[in-house]
Design an enzyme around this catalytic site. Structure first.
Site, PDB file in Angstrom:
ATOM      1  N   PHE A 194     -15.284  48.824  54.859  1.00 50.56           N
ATOM      2  CA  PHE A 194     -13.888  48.371  54.871  1.00 50.56           C
ATOM      3  C   PHE A 194     -13.753  46.883  54.544  1.00 50.56           C
ATOM      4  O   PHE A 194     -12.666  46.316  54.710  1.00 50.56           O
ATOM      5  CB  PHE A 194     -13.253  48.665  56.242  1.00 50.56           C
ATOM      6  CG  PHE A 194     -13.220  50.137  56.569  1.00 50.56           C
ATOM      7  CD1 PHE A 194     -12.234  50.960  56.045  1.00 50.56           C
ATOM      8  CD2 PHE A 194     -14.193  50.708  57.376  1.00 50.56           C
ATOM      9  CE1 PHE A 194     -12.214  52.332  56.318  1.00 50.56           C
ATOM     10  CE2 PHE A 194     -14.181  52.073  57.657  1.00 50.56           C
ATOM     11  CZ  PHE A 194     -13.184  52.890  57.129  1.00 50.56           C
ATOM     12  N   ARG A 208     -13.296  43.288  52.625  1.00 51.04           N
ATOM     13  CA  ARG A 208     -12.486  42.814  51.497  1.00 51.04           C
ATOM     14  C   ARG A 208     -13.280  41.761  50.737  1.00 51.04           C
ATOM     15  O   ARG A 208     -13.994  40.971  51.346  1.00 51.04           O
ATOM     16  CB  ARG A 208     -11.195  42.144  51.988  1.00 51.04           C
ATOM     17  CG  ARG A 208     -10.203  43.079  52.600  1.00 51.04           C
ATOM     18  CD  ARG A 208      -9.214  42.309  53.456  1.00 51.04           C
ATOM     19  NE  ARG A 208      -9.930  41.600  54.527  1.00 51.04           N
ATOM     20  CZ  ARG A 208      -9.372  40.718  55.346  1.00 51.04           C
ATOM     21  NH1 ARG A 208      -8.108  40.405  55.222  1.00 51.04           N
ATOM     22  NH2 ARG A 208     -10.083  40.121  56.294  1.00 51.04           N
ATOM     23  N   ASN A 218      -7.282  53.129  52.700  1.00 53.34           N
ATOM     24  CA  ASN A 218      -6.908  52.372  51.501  1.00 53.34           C
ATOM     25  C   ASN A 218      -5.540  52.804  50.978  1.00 53.34           C
ATOM     26  O   ASN A 218      -4.729  51.967  50.558  1.00 53.34           O
ATOM     27  CB  ASN A 218      -7.966  52.549  50.408  1.00 53.34           C
ATOM     28  CG  ASN A 218      -9.075  51.515  50.530  1.00 53.34           C
ATOM     29  OD1 ASN A 218      -9.107  50.748  51.488  1.00 53.34           O
ATOM     30  ND2 ASN A 218      -9.973  51.479  49.573  1.00 53.34           N
ATOM     31  N   ALA A 220       4.877  40.734  49.156  1.00 48.57           N
ATOM     32  CA  ALA A 220       5.393  41.278  47.894  1.00 48.57           C
ATOM     33  C   ALA A 220       4.820  40.451  46.746  1.00 48.57           C
ATOM     34  O   ALA A 220       4.482  39.285  46.911  1.00 48.57           O
ATOM     35  CB  ALA A 220       6.911  41.208  47.896  1.00 48.57           C
ATOM     36  N   CYS A 262     -10.554  48.545  43.952  1.00 46.04           N
ATOM     37  CA  CYS A 262     -10.518  49.576  45.002  1.00 46.04           C
ATOM     38  C   CYS A 262      -9.207  50.340  45.112  1.00 46.04           C
ATOM     39  O   CYS A 262      -9.172  51.542  44.872  1.00 46.04           O
ATOM     40  CB  CYS A 262     -10.880  48.940  46.325  1.00 46.04           C
ATOM     41  SG  CYS A 262     -12.526  48.229  46.231  1.00 46.04           S
TER      42      CYS A 262
HETATM   43  P1  NAD Z   1     -20.309  46.865  42.078  1.00 47.19           P
HETATM   44  O1  NAD Z   1     -19.979  47.393  40.754  1.00 47.19           O
HETATM   45  O2  NAD Z   1     -20.049  45.438  42.404  1.00 47.19           O
HETATM   46  O3  NAD Z   1     -21.869  47.108  42.372  1.00 47.19           O
HETATM   47  C1  NAD Z   1     -22.528  48.320  42.147  1.00 47.19           C
HETATM   48  C2  NAD Z   1     -24.002  48.030  41.865  1.00 47.19           C
HETATM   49  O4  NAD Z   1     -24.723  49.271  41.818  1.00 47.19           O
HETATM   50  C3  NAD Z   1     -24.259  47.349  40.514  1.00 47.19           C
HETATM   51  O5  NAD Z   1     -25.027  46.187  40.711  1.00 47.19           O
HETATM   52  C4  NAD Z   1     -25.031  48.408  39.702  1.00 47.19           C
HETATM   53  O6  NAD Z   1     -25.959  47.862  38.795  1.00 47.19           O
HETATM   54  C5  NAD Z   1     -25.709  49.179  40.811  1.00 47.19           C
HETATM   55  N1  NAD Z   1     -26.150  50.539  40.431  1.00 47.19           N
HETATM   56  C6  NAD Z   1     -25.507  51.453  39.659  1.00 47.19           C
HETATM   57  N2  NAD Z   1     -26.252  52.582  39.581  1.00 47.19           N
HETATM   58  C7  NAD Z   1     -27.364  52.385  40.325  1.00 47.19           C
HETATM   59  C8  NAD Z   1     -28.481  53.189  40.646  1.00 47.19           C
HETATM   60  N3  NAD Z   1     -28.596  54.446  40.198  1.00 47.19           N
HETATM   61  N4  NAD Z   1     -29.441  52.673  41.445  1.00 47.19           N
HETATM   62  C9  NAD Z   1     -29.345  51.405  41.901  1.00 47.19           C
HETATM   63  N5  NAD Z   1     -28.302  50.595  41.624  1.00 47.19           N
HETATM   64  C10 NAD Z   1     -27.317  51.082  40.856  1.00 47.19           C
HETATM   65  O7  NAD Z   1     -19.589  47.817  43.130  1.00 47.19           O
HETATM   66  P2  NAD Z   1     -18.913  47.417  44.536  1.00 47.19           P
HETATM   67  O8  NAD Z   1     -17.645  46.696  44.302  1.00 47.19           O
HETATM   68  O9  NAD Z   1     -19.951  46.817  45.408  1.00 47.19           O
HETATM   69  O10 NAD Z   1     -18.527  48.863  45.100  1.00 47.19           O
HETATM   70  C11 NAD Z   1     -19.509  49.781  45.494  1.00 47.19           C
HETATM   71  C12 NAD Z   1     -18.832  50.912  46.251  1.00 47.19           C
HETATM   72  O11 NAD Z   1     -18.269  50.418  47.466  1.00 47.19           O
HETATM   73  C13 NAD Z   1     -17.662  51.570  45.509  1.00 47.19           C
HETATM   74  O12 NAD Z   1     -17.652  52.944  45.830  1.00 47.19           O
HETATM   75  C14 NAD Z   1     -16.443  50.893  46.083  1.00 47.19           C
HETATM   76  O13 NAD Z   1     -15.292  51.692  46.025  1.00 47.19           O
HETATM   77  C15 NAD Z   1     -16.868  50.696  47.529  1.00 47.19           C
HETATM   78  N6  NAD Z   1     -16.228  49.555  48.193  1.00 47.19           N
HETATM   79  C16 NAD Z   1     -16.063  48.379  47.529  1.00 47.19           C
HETATM   80  C17 NAD Z   1     -15.501  47.278  48.189  1.00 47.19           C
HETATM   81  C18 NAD Z   1     -15.274  45.978  47.478  1.00 47.19           C
HETATM   82  O14 NAD Z   1     -14.615  45.124  48.039  1.00 47.19           O
HETATM   83  N7  NAD Z   1     -15.771  45.783  46.282  1.00 47.19           N
HETATM   84  C19 NAD Z   1     -15.143  47.404  49.536  1.00 47.19           C
HETATM   85  C20 NAD Z   1     -15.350  48.617  50.191  1.00 47.19           C
HETATM   86  C21 NAD Z   1     -15.905  49.698  49.516  1.00 47.19           C
HETATM   87  C1  UGA Z   2      -9.390  46.405  49.841  1.00 47.64           C
HETATM   88  C2  UGA Z   2      -9.218  46.678  51.348  1.00 47.64           C
HETATM   89  O1  UGA Z   2      -8.442  45.647  51.951  1.00 47.64           O
HETATM   90  C3  UGA Z   2     -10.570  46.747  52.048  1.00 47.64           C
HETATM   91  O2  UGA Z   2     -10.391  47.088  53.427  1.00 47.64           O
HETATM   92  C4  UGA Z   2     -11.420  47.813  51.377  1.00 47.64           C
HETATM   93  O3  UGA Z   2     -12.713  47.860  51.932  1.00 47.64           O
HETATM   94  C5  UGA Z   2     -11.539  47.530  49.881  1.00 47.64           C
HETATM   95  O4  UGA Z   2     -10.208  47.431  49.300  1.00 47.64           O
HETATM   96  C6  UGA Z   2     -12.252  48.643  49.194  1.00 47.64           C
HETATM   97  O5  UGA Z   2     -12.141  49.776  49.574  1.00 47.64           O
HETATM   98  O6  UGA Z   2     -12.947  48.365  48.245  1.00 47.64           O
HETATM   99  P1  UGA Z   2      -9.861  44.250  48.347  1.00 47.64           P
HETATM  100  O7  UGA Z   2      -9.588  45.139  47.181  1.00 47.64           O
HETATM  101  O8  UGA Z   2     -11.032  43.347  48.337  1.00 47.64           O
HETATM  102  O9  UGA Z   2      -9.992  45.132  49.688  1.00 47.64           O
HETATM  103  O10 UGA Z   2      -8.607  43.303  48.510  1.00 47.64           O
HETATM  104  P2  UGA Z   2      -7.253  43.258  49.358  1.00 47.64           P
HETATM  105  O11 UGA Z   2      -7.186  41.965  50.031  1.00 47.64           O
HETATM  106  O12 UGA Z   2      -7.058  44.473  50.176  1.00 47.64           O
HETATM  107  O13 UGA Z   2      -6.185  43.267  48.177  1.00 47.64           O
HETATM  108  C7  UGA Z   2      -6.043  44.383  47.315  1.00 47.64           C
HETATM  109  C8  UGA Z   2      -4.891  44.155  46.371  1.00 47.64           C
HETATM  110  O14 UGA Z   2      -3.638  44.221  47.053  1.00 47.64           O
HETATM  111  C9  UGA Z   2      -4.910  42.792  45.697  1.00 47.64           C
HETATM  112  O15 UGA Z   2      -4.494  42.938  44.358  1.00 47.64           O
HETATM  113  C10 UGA Z   2      -3.912  41.975  46.486  1.00 47.64           C
HETATM  114  O16 UGA Z   2      -3.336  40.941  45.733  1.00 47.64           O
HETATM  115  C11 UGA Z   2      -2.887  43.042  46.808  1.00 47.64           C
HETATM  116  N1  UGA Z   2      -2.102  42.748  48.031  1.00 47.64           N
HETATM  117  C12 UGA Z   2      -2.705  42.692  49.234  1.00 47.64           C
HETATM  118  C13 UGA Z   2      -0.727  42.576  47.917  1.00 47.64           C
HETATM  119  O17 UGA Z   2      -0.156  42.634  46.810  1.00 47.64           O
HETATM  120  N2  UGA Z   2       0.000  42.349  49.056  1.00 47.64           N
HETATM  121  C14 UGA Z   2      -0.573  42.289  50.281  1.00 47.64           C
HETATM  122  O18 UGA Z   2       0.157  42.079  51.284  1.00 47.64           O
HETATM  123  C15 UGA Z   2      -1.964  42.465  50.378  1.00 47.64           C
END
Ligand code: NAD
Ligand code: UGA
Length: 446
Positions: free
Chosen positions: A153, A155, A209, A253, A261
């Site tokens: 979860f 950000r 989300n 807003a 995400c």
């Molecule tokens: P990302 O694209 O930043 O990173 C993914 C990494 O996985 C890359 O470095 C890629 O090279 C690697 N990869 C791909 N295939 C692979 C394999 N077979 N073996 C080993 N490495 C491999 O992705 P992210 O933003 O970290 O998101 C990862 C997951 O977590 C997604 O499902 C996303 O929805 C979820 N998530 C993301 C966030 C966020 O804030 N970014 C927050 C919560 C959950």
């Molecule tokens: C979001 C969730 O907040 C995380 O809890 C979650 O783990 C993550 O997605 C995920 O599943 O990957 P993130 O995408 O990093 O995190 O950023 P947020 O701060 O949530 O913002 C998401 C989008 O909503 C941004 O474009 C932001 O500008 C927008 N936003 C956020 C608004 O327009 N208004 C708000 O009040 C809050």
């Protein structure tokens, strides 16, 4: 001290690896991207995340965190493996699970001893069961393993603090003993631990989300109504937020939700619903409202500045939100492309995302700072709410622009002050009926 492997060193994986090693575990983090791993071995971060470089360095120096591209090395002696690979949108809106599938196969082919496979990637409901099938099929000899879902979860921009102090840890598994072991790993985080079945845990992530995205589309709709009726959405949100049933968060807003995400996860949840024969009416509306925000900004500019052909427009901010370099589904991309289509010359400044943006927006000219961006500009659009934009010398900005016009997509400025300074200024949802006073909230000690 436990041995943990982390698969994928992106925003989630690298933070997970760094934080678990900081909690005293031995962590080996793997990626198939050789450049990323080579860079990490030299101390270079593949992403911008405040505090991450120092955290990684500290734990590498302490010998608790190492990087590899070898699944064999990663899984040797590991008790836990976290899958943290990307799950982007496929063309039909479903989550594309090719990286999860590849990671599961590689785990199966390289595990040498019983293993708890923990999925942190955001995956459609039922994926945990599917991962178990893939591993069973791909193993050359049967070795025990247990799949646990542990959605993340955090950000971007506050990832380390979010990881270290979560509101809750959610664990899903058909094997309570495995879930209990993963719960033990999370005890130092001191957050409530919700243990449920695999599918419910996977759904908790999507529902969370989607709910937050719904709040954002809701407040954006209220913002549009506020504008027409002469009310101020910032103050409306503040007044609403005192009610704990509503809460004060996620009521900003603006340009709608972007990033890697919310857009993909709302789409994937709607896809899952449709596959099961449910029409996701609320989710569809959330997506419709969101899809209109970026175009609205460009239309607004046309209404205020007239024909944009040949005009110079500056974008303050490029990243999808402040404190990150992430350009995935950033509003700036659609806005810049729409402006270019209108014949405008588009310039931009972002404190950290310009390198990432150059590849995506090759036609956009990058400025060295906000003041250079303002020079000769016919209008500025605030696209990202970077703190450093909040305290700019506005008079200097005004004097160097060709037209003092600011469209504030993030409501970082005070409309009254901007008007006083002589700007043509419009925020989002900040209706004006000619008698505006500042909101006042008085403590009531009576
Ligand atoms: P990302 O694209 O930043 O990173 C993914 C990494 O996985 C890359 O470095 C890629 O090279 C690697 N990869 C791909 N295939 C692979 C394999 N077979 N073996 C080993 N490495 C491999 O992705 P992210 O933003 O970290 O998101 C990862 C997951 O977590 C997604 O499902 C996303 O929805 C979820 N998530 C993301 C966030 C966020 O804030 N970014 C927050 C919560 C959950
Ligand atoms: C979001 C969730 O907040 C995380 O809890 C979650 O783990 C993550 O997605 C995920 O599943 O990957 P993130 O995408 O990093 O995190 O950023 P947020 O701060 O949530 O913002 C998401 C989008 O909503 C941004 O474009 C932001 O500008 C927008 N936003 C956020 C608004 O327009 N208004 C708000 O009040 C809050």
């Amino acid at each position: 001290m436990r041995k943990i492997s982390v698969i994928g060193v992106g925003y989630v994986g690298l933070v997970t690896a760094a934080c678990f090693s900081d909690l005293g575990n031995t962590v080996i983090a793997l990626d198939v991207d050789e450049k990323r791993i080579a860079g990490l071995k030299r101390g270079e971060m593949p992403i911008y995340e405040p505090g991450l470089k120092e955290l990684v360095q500290r734990n590498v120096n302490a010998g608790r965190l190492v990087f590899t591209t070898s699944y064999q090395d990663a899984l040797k002696d590991s008790e836990f493996v976290f899958i943290c690979v990307g799950t982007p949108s496929a063309v039909d809106g479903d989550a594309d699970l090719k990286y999860v599938e590849a990671a599961a196969k590689s785990i199966a082919e390289n595990m040498q001893a019983p293993l708890i496979v923990i999925n942190k990637s955001t995956v459609p409901v039922g994926t945990g069961d599917w991962v178990a099938e893939i591993i069973t099929e791909a193993q050359s000899k049967p070795i025990d393993f247990w799949v646990v879902s542990c959605p993340e979860f955090l950000r971007e921009g506050s990832a380390i603090a979010d990881f270290m102090s979560p509101h809750r840890t959610v664990l899903g598994s058909l094997h309570r003993e495995a879930a209990d072991k993963v719960a033990q790993l999370h005890l130092p985080l001191r957050a409530p631990i919700v243990i449920t079945d695999l599918r419910t845990a996977e759904m908790i992530k999507y529902a969370s989300n989607a709910f937050l995205a719904t709040k954002i589309s809701f407040i954006n709709e209220i913002a549009d109504i506020c504008e027409s009726l002469g009310a101020d959405v910032k103050e409306v949100a503040a007044g609403m937020g005192f009610d704990p049933r509503i809460g004060k968060h996620f009521l900003e807003a603006g340009l709608g939700y972007g990033g890697s995400c919310f857009p993909k996860d709302v789409k994937a949840l709607a896809f899952m619903a449709e596959e099961m024969g449910h029409e996701p009416r609320v989710l569809n509306s959330v997506m419709t409202v969101n899809s209109l925000r970026r175009g609205m900004m460009v239309n607004r500019l046309k209404n205020m500045a007239g024909d944009l052909n040949g005009k110079t427009i500056g974008l303050l901010g490029l990243a999808f939100k402040w404190n990150t370099d992430d350009m995935r589904d950033a509003p700036s991309v659609d806005i810049a492309e729409a402006l270019s289509k209108e014949g405008a010359r588009v310039r931009a400044f972002d404190p950290v995302a310009m390198d990432a943006a150059k590849e995506i927006l090759p036609k956009v000219e990058m400025a060295k700072d906000a003041y250079e961006l303002a020079e000769g500009a016919d209008a500025l659009i605030v696209v990202t709410e970077w703190n450093e934009f909040k305290n700019l010398d506005l008079e200097r900005l005004r004097d160097s622009m060709r037209q003092p016009l600011i469209l504030d997509g993030r409501n970082i400025y005070l409309p009254e002050q901007m008007r006083r300074l002589g700007f043509t200024y419009q925020g989002i949802g900040r209706g004006y009926n000619g008698i505006k006073t500042e909101i006042e909230v008085r403590p009531n000690a009576a």
